[in-house]
Scaffold this motif. Structure first.
Motif, PDB file in Angstrom:
ATOM      1  N   SER A 155       1.371   3.876  -6.479  1.00  0.00           N
ATOM      2  CA  SER A 155       2.416   3.636  -5.483  1.00  0.00           C
ATOM      3  C   SER A 155       1.815   3.541  -4.083  1.00  0.00           C
ATOM      4  O   SER A 155       0.705   4.009  -3.818  1.00  0.00           O
ATOM      5  CB  SER A 155       3.446   4.767  -5.522  1.00  0.00           C
ATOM      6  N   TRP A 156       2.578   2.955  -3.170  1.00  0.00           N
ATOM      7  CA  TRP A 156       2.133   2.786  -1.794  1.00  0.00           C
ATOM      8  C   TRP A 156       1.904   4.143  -1.141  1.00  0.00           C
ATOM      9  O   TRP A 156       0.913   4.336  -0.425  1.00  0.00           O
ATOM     10  CB  TRP A 156       3.180   1.983  -1.029  1.00  0.00           C
ATOM     11  N   LYS A 157       2.787   5.081  -1.387  1.00  0.00           N
ATOM     12  CA  LYS A 157       2.663   6.406  -0.781  1.00  0.00           C
ATOM     13  C   LYS A 157       1.419   7.135  -1.299  1.00  0.00           C
ATOM     14  O   LYS A 157       0.707   7.786  -0.539  1.00  0.00           O
ATOM     15  CB  LYS A 157       3.910   7.239  -1.052  1.00  0.00           C
ATOM     16  N   ALA A 158       1.142   7.009  -2.594  1.00  0.00           N
ATOM     17  CA  ALA A 158      -0.049   7.633  -3.167  1.00  0.00           C
ATOM     18  C   ALA A 158      -1.313   6.980  -2.607  1.00  0.00           C
ATOM     19  O   ALA A 158      -2.291   7.672  -2.299  1.00  0.00           O
ATOM     20  CB  ALA A 158      -0.020   7.528  -4.680  1.00  0.00           C
ATOM     21  N   ARG A 159      -1.309   5.663  -2.462  1.00  0.00           N
ATOM     22  CA  ARG A 159      -2.460   4.972  -1.887  1.00  0.00           C
ATOM     23  C   ARG A 159      -2.667   5.387  -0.436  1.00  0.00           C
ATOM     24  O   ARG A 159      -3.798   5.549   0.015  1.00  0.00           O
ATOM     25  CB  ARG A 159      -2.288   3.460  -1.961  1.00  0.00           C
ATOM     26  N   ARG A 160      -1.570   5.575   0.288  1.00  0.00           N
ATOM     27  CA  ARG A 160      -1.673   5.994   1.688  1.00  0.00           C
ATOM     28  C   ARG A 160      -2.291   7.384   1.792  1.00  0.00           C
ATOM     29  O   ARG A 160      -3.150   7.639   2.633  1.00  0.00           O
ATOM     30  CB  ARG A 160      -0.300   5.957   2.330  1.00  0.00           C
TER      31      ARG A 160
ATOM     32  N   LEU B 249     -16.462  -0.944  -0.230  1.00  0.00           N
ATOM     33  CA  LEU B 249     -16.244  -1.855  -1.350  1.00  0.00           C
ATOM     34  C   LEU B 249     -15.478  -1.236  -2.513  1.00  0.00           C
ATOM     35  O   LEU B 249     -14.550  -1.866  -3.033  1.00  0.00           O
ATOM     36  CB  LEU B 249     -17.577  -2.435  -1.831  1.00  0.00           C
ATOM     37  N   PRO B 250     -15.786  -0.023  -2.953  1.00  0.00           N
ATOM     38  CA  PRO B 250     -15.025   0.525  -4.078  1.00  0.00           C
ATOM     39  C   PRO B 250     -13.565   0.837  -3.738  1.00  0.00           C
ATOM     40  O   PRO B 250     -12.744   0.987  -4.627  1.00  0.00           O
ATOM     41  CB  PRO B 250     -15.756   1.824  -4.433  1.00  0.00           C
ATOM     42  N   PHE B 251     -13.251   0.920  -2.454  1.00  0.00           N
ATOM     43  CA  PHE B 251     -11.914   1.345  -2.042  1.00  0.00           C
ATOM     44  C   PHE B 251     -11.066   0.210  -1.473  1.00  0.00           C
ATOM     45  O   PHE B 251     -10.028   0.459  -0.852  1.00  0.00           O
ATOM     46  CB  PHE B 251     -12.026   2.464  -0.992  1.00  0.00           C
ATOM     47  N   LYS B 252     -11.465  -1.036  -1.684  1.00  0.00           N
ATOM     48  CA  LYS B 252     -10.709  -2.167  -1.143  1.00  0.00           C
ATOM     49  C   LYS B 252      -9.250  -2.147  -1.583  1.00  0.00           C
ATOM     50  O   LYS B 252      -8.346  -2.358  -0.779  1.00  0.00           O
ATOM     51  CB  LYS B 252     -11.348  -3.490  -1.582  1.00  0.00           C
ATOM     52  N   ARG B 253      -9.014  -1.872  -2.851  1.00  0.00           N
ATOM     53  CA  ARG B 253      -7.630  -1.871  -3.358  1.00  0.00           C
ATOM     54  C   ARG B 253      -6.811  -0.733  -2.771  1.00  0.00           C
ATOM     55  O   ARG B 253      -5.619  -0.869  -2.555  1.00  0.00           O
ATOM     56  CB  ARG B 253      -7.621  -1.784  -4.875  1.00  0.00           C
ATOM     57  N   VAL B 254      -7.457   0.391  -2.515  1.00  0.00           N
ATOM     58  CA  VAL B 254      -6.729   1.541  -1.958  1.00  0.00           C
ATOM     59  C   VAL B 254      -6.304   1.245  -0.524  1.00  0.00           C
ATOM     60  O   VAL B 254      -5.179   1.552  -0.123  1.00  0.00           O
ATOM     61  CB  VAL B 254      -7.605   2.814  -2.005  1.00  0.00           C
ATOM     62  N   PHE B 255      -7.179   0.640   0.264  1.00  0.00           N
ATOM     63  CA  PHE B 255      -6.891   0.413   1.679  1.00  0.00           C
ATOM     64  C   PHE B 255      -6.025  -0.814   1.945  1.00  0.00           C
ATOM     65  O   PHE B 255      -5.469  -0.938   3.029  1.00  0.00           O
ATOM     66  CB  PHE B 255      -8.194   0.271   2.465  1.00  0.00           C
ATOM     67  N   ARG B 256      -5.903  -1.714   0.994  1.00  0.00           N
ATOM     68  CA  ARG B 256      -5.175  -2.958   1.224  1.00  0.00           C
ATOM     69  C   ARG B 256      -3.690  -2.691   1.487  1.00  0.00           C
ATOM     70  O   ARG B 256      -2.995  -2.103   0.682  1.00  0.00           O
ATOM     71  CB  ARG B 256      -5.316  -3.896   0.034  1.00  0.00           C
ATOM     72  N   GLY B 257      -3.199  -3.089   2.662  1.00  0.00           N
ATOM     73  CA  GLY B 257      -1.786  -2.992   3.000  1.00  0.00           C
ATOM     74  C   GLY B 257      -1.341  -1.641   3.503  1.00  0.00           C
ATOM     75  O   GLY B 257      -0.157  -1.437   3.755  1.00  0.00           O
ATOM     76  N   ILE B 258      -2.233  -0.693   3.709  1.00  0.00           N
ATOM     77  CA  ILE B 258      -1.848   0.647   4.123  1.00  0.00           C
ATOM     78  C   ILE B 258      -1.344   0.662   5.560  1.00  0.00           C
ATOM     79  O   ILE B 258      -0.463   1.422   5.916  1.00  0.00           O
ATOM     80  CB  ILE B 258      -3.046   1.625   3.954  1.00  0.00           C
ATOM     81  N   GLY B 259      -1.876  -0.183   6.415  1.00  0.00           N
ATOM     82  CA  GLY B 259      -1.479  -0.199   7.819  1.00  0.00           C
ATOM     83  C   GLY B 259      -0.149  -0.885   8.072  1.00  0.00           C
ATOM     84  O   GLY B 259       0.339  -0.895   9.206  1.00  0.00           O
ATOM     85  N   GLN B 260       0.468  -1.434   7.046  1.00  0.00           N
ATOM     86  CA  GLN B 260       1.740  -2.119   7.205  1.00  0.00           C
ATOM     87  C   GLN B 260       2.877  -1.209   6.783  1.00  0.00           C
ATOM     88  O   GLN B 260       2.661  -0.140   6.228  1.00  0.00           O
ATOM     89  CB  GLN B 260       1.736  -3.391   6.365  1.00  0.00           C
ATOM     90  N   ALA B 261       4.087  -1.647   7.046  1.00  0.00           N
ATOM     91  CA  ALA B 261       5.262  -0.865   6.660  1.00  0.00           C
ATOM     92  C   ALA B 261       5.335  -0.763   5.141  1.00  0.00           C
ATOM     93  O   ALA B 261       4.822  -1.612   4.414  1.00  0.00           O
ATOM     94  CB  ALA B 261       6.523  -1.530   7.196  1.00  0.00           C
ATOM     95  N   GLU B 262       5.988   0.288   4.684  1.00  0.00           N
ATOM     96  CA  GLU B 262       6.126   0.498   3.252  1.00  0.00           C
ATOM     97  C   GLU B 262       6.875  -0.675   2.627  1.00  0.00           C
ATOM     98  O   GLU B 262       7.901  -1.116   3.150  1.00  0.00           O
ATOM     99  CB  GLU B 262       6.889   1.797   2.989  1.00  0.00           C
ATOM    100  N   PRO B 263       6.361  -1.208   1.520  1.00  0.00           N
ATOM    101  CA  PRO B 263       7.053  -2.321   0.875  1.00  0.00           C
ATOM    102  C   PRO B 263       8.471  -1.915   0.466  1.00  0.00           C
ATOM    103  O   PRO B 263       8.714  -0.800   0.028  1.00  0.00           O
ATOM    104  CB  PRO B 263       6.201  -2.608  -0.362  1.00  0.00           C
ATOM    105  N   GLY B 264       9.384  -2.813   0.647  1.00  0.00           N
ATOM    106  CA  GLY B 264      10.768  -2.547   0.271  1.00  0.00           C
ATOM    107  C   GLY B 264      11.601  -1.995   1.405  1.00  0.00           C
ATOM    108  O   GLY B 264      12.817  -1.916   1.304  1.00  0.00           O
ATOM    109  N   THR B 265      10.966  -1.591   2.492  1.00  0.00           N
ATOM    110  CA  THR B 265      11.726  -1.120   3.648  1.00  0.00           C
ATOM    111  C   THR B 265      11.716  -2.216   4.681  1.00  0.00           C
ATOM    112  O   THR B 265      10.731  -2.899   4.887  1.00  0.00           O
ATOM    113  CB  THR B 265      11.122   0.161   4.246  1.00  0.00           C
TER     114      THR B 265
END
Length: 84
Positions: free
Chosen positions: A2-7, A57-73
């Motif tokens: 989830s976005w929150k877990a990735r954040r 490099l290993p954390f690209k997927r974790v960091f992708r989109g974290i600086g943006q608003a939560e999806p769905g809001t």
């Protein structure tokens, strides 16, 4: 994940993992200096630059989109926040 877990995971990586990685990288470069002799300054800078990119490099997927608003809001403007 989830976005929150990735954040939360990204915050943990930046606050704990990155300083630990820096310590390990500097320790390895110092060990190489003692073992093989000091590298020329430009080569040493190149090693640090490469190590600086490698940690993310290993954390690209974790960091992708974290600086943006939560999806769905919906993004709220200043008038919705009680501002003028």
């Amino acid at each position: 994940m989830s976005w929150k877990a990735r954040r939360r995971l990204s915050l943990l990586i930046l606050l704990v993992g990155l300083p630990a990685y820096i310590v390990v990288a500097v320790t390895l470069v110092n060990w190489a200096d003692r073992t093989f002799g000091r590298l020329p300054i430009l080569a040493e800078v190149a090693v640090y630059v490469v190590l600086g990119f490698l940690w993310a490099l290993p954390f690209k997927r974790v960091f992708r989109g974290i600086g943006q608003a939560e999806p769905g809001t919906e993004s709220r403007g200043p008038e919705d926040r009680g501002g003028r």
